[in-house]
Motif scaffolding. Structure first.
Motif, PDB file in Angstrom:
ATOM      1  N   TRP A   1      41.361  -1.702   7.880  1.00  0.00           N
ATOM      2  CA  TRP A   1      42.703  -2.188   7.588  1.00  0.00           C
ATOM      3  C   TRP A   1      43.684  -1.124   8.025  1.00  0.00           C
ATOM      4  O   TRP A   1      43.431   0.066   7.884  1.00  0.00           O
ATOM      5  CB  TRP A   1      42.887  -2.476   6.097  1.00  0.00           C
ATOM      6  N   TYR A   2      44.800  -1.552   8.587  1.00  0.00           N
ATOM      7  CA  TYR A   2      45.850  -0.596   8.904  1.00  0.00           C
ATOM      8  C   TYR A   2      47.202  -1.255   8.701  1.00  0.00           C
ATOM      9  O   TYR A   2      47.330  -2.481   8.681  1.00  0.00           O
ATOM     10  CB  TYR A   2      45.735  -0.085  10.353  1.00  0.00           C
ATOM     11  N   ASP A   3      48.200  -0.422   8.552  1.00  0.00           N
ATOM     12  CA  ASP A   3      49.588  -0.870   8.538  1.00  0.00           C
ATOM     13  C   ASP A   3      50.404   0.257   9.142  1.00  0.00           C
ATOM     14  O   ASP A   3      49.989   1.418   9.131  1.00  0.00           O
ATOM     15  CB  ASP A   3      50.055  -1.182   7.117  1.00  0.00           C
ATOM     16  N   GLU A   4      51.539  -0.106   9.703  1.00  0.00           N
ATOM     17  CA  GLU A   4      52.408   0.896  10.304  1.00  0.00           C
ATOM     18  C   GLU A   4      53.853   0.485  10.130  1.00  0.00           C
ATOM     19  O   GLU A   4      54.153  -0.690   9.919  1.00  0.00           O
ATOM     20  CB  GLU A   4      52.079   1.119  11.779  1.00  0.00           C
ATOM     21  N   ALA A   5      54.735   1.475  10.194  1.00  0.00           N
ATOM     22  CA  ALA A   5      56.168   1.233  10.067  1.00  0.00           C
ATOM     23  C   ALA A   5      56.910   2.293  10.873  1.00  0.00           C
ATOM     24  O   ALA A   5      56.378   3.368  11.151  1.00  0.00           O
ATOM     25  CB  ALA A   5      56.589   1.271   8.601  1.00  0.00           C
ATOM     26  N   THR A   6      58.142   1.973  11.233  1.00  0.00           N
ATOM     27  CA  THR A   6      58.943   2.836  12.100  1.00  0.00           C
ATOM     28  C   THR A   6      60.044   3.551  11.326  1.00  0.00           C
ATOM     29  O   THR A   6      60.759   2.934  10.540  1.00  0.00           O
ATOM     30  CB  THR A   6      59.574   1.997  13.232  1.00  0.00           C
ATOM     31  N   VAL A   7      60.168   4.862  11.578  1.00  0.00           N
ATOM     32  CA  VAL A   7      61.217   5.687  11.012  1.00  0.00           C
ATOM     33  C   VAL A   7      62.108   6.140  12.171  1.00  0.00           C
ATOM     34  O   VAL A   7      61.607   6.533  13.231  1.00  0.00           O
ATOM     35  CB  VAL A   7      60.627   6.949  10.327  1.00  0.00           C
ATOM     36  N   SER A   8      63.405   6.071  11.975  1.00  0.00           N
ATOM     37  CA  SER A   8      64.356   6.504  13.000  1.00  0.00           C
ATOM     38  C   SER A   8      64.937   7.860  12.618  1.00  0.00           C
ATOM     39  O   SER A   8      65.380   8.055  11.482  1.00  0.00           O
ATOM     40  CB  SER A   8      65.474   5.464  13.134  1.00  0.00           C
ATOM     41  N   LEU A   9      64.939   8.796  13.579  1.00  0.00           N
ATOM     42  CA  LEU A   9      65.498  10.125  13.346  1.00  0.00           C
ATOM     43  C   LEU A   9      66.764  10.297  14.179  1.00  0.00           C
ATOM     44  O   LEU A   9      66.742  10.072  15.396  1.00  0.00           O
ATOM     45  CB  LEU A   9      64.490  11.216  13.727  1.00  0.00           C
ATOM     46  N   GLN A  10      67.836  10.677  13.530  1.00  0.00           N
ATOM     47  CA  GLN A  10      69.105  11.031  14.180  1.00  0.00           C
ATOM     48  C   GLN A  10      69.260  12.546  14.086  1.00  0.00           C
ATOM     49  O   GLN A  10      69.007  13.123  13.032  1.00  0.00           O
ATOM     50  CB  GLN A  10      70.286  10.333  13.513  1.00  0.00           C
ATOM     51  N   VAL A  11      69.685  13.171  15.165  1.00  0.00           N
ATOM     52  CA  VAL A  11      69.848  14.622  15.194  1.00  0.00           C
ATOM     53  C   VAL A  11      71.330  14.948  15.339  1.00  0.00           C
ATOM     54  O   VAL A  11      71.996  14.474  16.264  1.00  0.00           O
ATOM     55  CB  VAL A  11      69.046  15.260  16.354  1.00  0.00           C
ATOM     56  N   ASN A  12      71.823  15.740  14.405  1.00  0.00           N
ATOM     57  CA  ASN A  12      73.223  16.192  14.432  1.00  0.00           C
ATOM     58  C   ASN A  12      73.266  17.638  14.895  1.00  0.00           C
ATOM     59  O   ASN A  12      72.409  18.435  14.525  1.00  0.00           O
ATOM     60  CB  ASN A  12      73.861  16.102  13.039  1.00  0.00           C
ATOM     61  N   GLY A  13      74.301  17.986  15.684  1.00  0.00           N
ATOM     62  CA  GLY A  13      74.482  19.358  16.148  1.00  0.00           C
ATOM     63  C   GLY A  13      74.969  20.250  15.031  1.00  0.00           C
ATOM     64  O   GLY A  13      75.405  19.786  13.971  1.00  0.00           O
ATOM     65  N   LYS A  14      74.901  21.557  15.249  1.00  0.00           N
ATOM     66  CA  LYS A  14      75.388  22.517  14.251  1.00  0.00           C
ATOM     67  C   LYS A  14      76.907  22.476  14.198  1.00  0.00           C
ATOM     68  O   LYS A  14      77.555  22.211  15.184  1.00  0.00           O
ATOM     69  CB  LYS A  14      74.918  23.927  14.587  1.00  0.00           C
ATOM     70  N   TYR A  15      77.440  22.772  13.024  1.00  0.00           N
ATOM     71  CA  TYR A  15      78.896  22.823  12.879  1.00  0.00           C
ATOM     72  C   TYR A  15      79.396  24.219  12.742  1.00  0.00           C
ATOM     73  O   TYR A  15      78.709  25.153  12.628  1.00  0.00           O
ATOM     74  CB  TYR A  15      79.396  21.973  11.708  1.00  0.00           C
TER      75      TYR A  15
END
Length: 141
Positions: free
Chosen positions: A127-141
């Motif tokens: 049995w397997y299951d999978e899901a997607t995670v989205s990563l956003q990258v912000n620059g340094k301030y």
């Protein structure tokens, strides 16, 4: 009203009650600061001990080449994906169904989708299951 009914039918077709577990990730993007570390959350529901499961994290745009592969109680090294070597690790808590990863020293090219896939083999059944995670990258301030 028709849209709600269609959604309910689709949801029920994937949740028939016979599935041993499902993979749960946030529905909103995860934000990380350039150069820092970030956790990509992923867990199993209901909470199960995942120590003997296989955990695979990969980027869909790179095929199924893992950035992290956990099997047989250890993390397997993957020389085909060198940009993640030494920067990705399981955060712990496998015994409580937590299969999240920590990504260190975030780069701009890390932005995008990551798939968390969990597999279990029990008495010859897989049995397997999978899901997607989205990563956003912000620059340094």
């Amino acid at each position: 009203m028709l849209v709600r009914w269609a959604w309910l039918v689709v949801s029920l077709s994937f949740c028939d009650g016979n599935d041993p577990f499902s993979v749960v990730v946030p529905r909103v993007p995860v934000y990380g600061l350039l150069g820092s570390s970030v956790t990509l959350p992923c867990s199993i529901s209901p909470t199960l001990n995942a120590v003997n499961f296989e955990v695979l994290w990969f980027r869909p745009q790179e095929g199924h080449t893992p950035i992290l592969f956990y099997q047989d109680l250890e993390i397997r090294e993957n020389p085909r994906n060198p940009q993640f070597q030494g920067r990705v690790s399981l955060i712990g808590g496998l015994d409580k169904g937590n299969v999240s990863v920590k990504l260190e020293n975030i780069r701009l090219e890390d932005k995008g989708e990551y798939i968390c896939r969990v597999e279990k083999t029990d008495e010859g059944e897989e049995w397997y299951d999978e899901a997607t995670v989205s990563l956003q990258v912000n620059g340094k301030y």
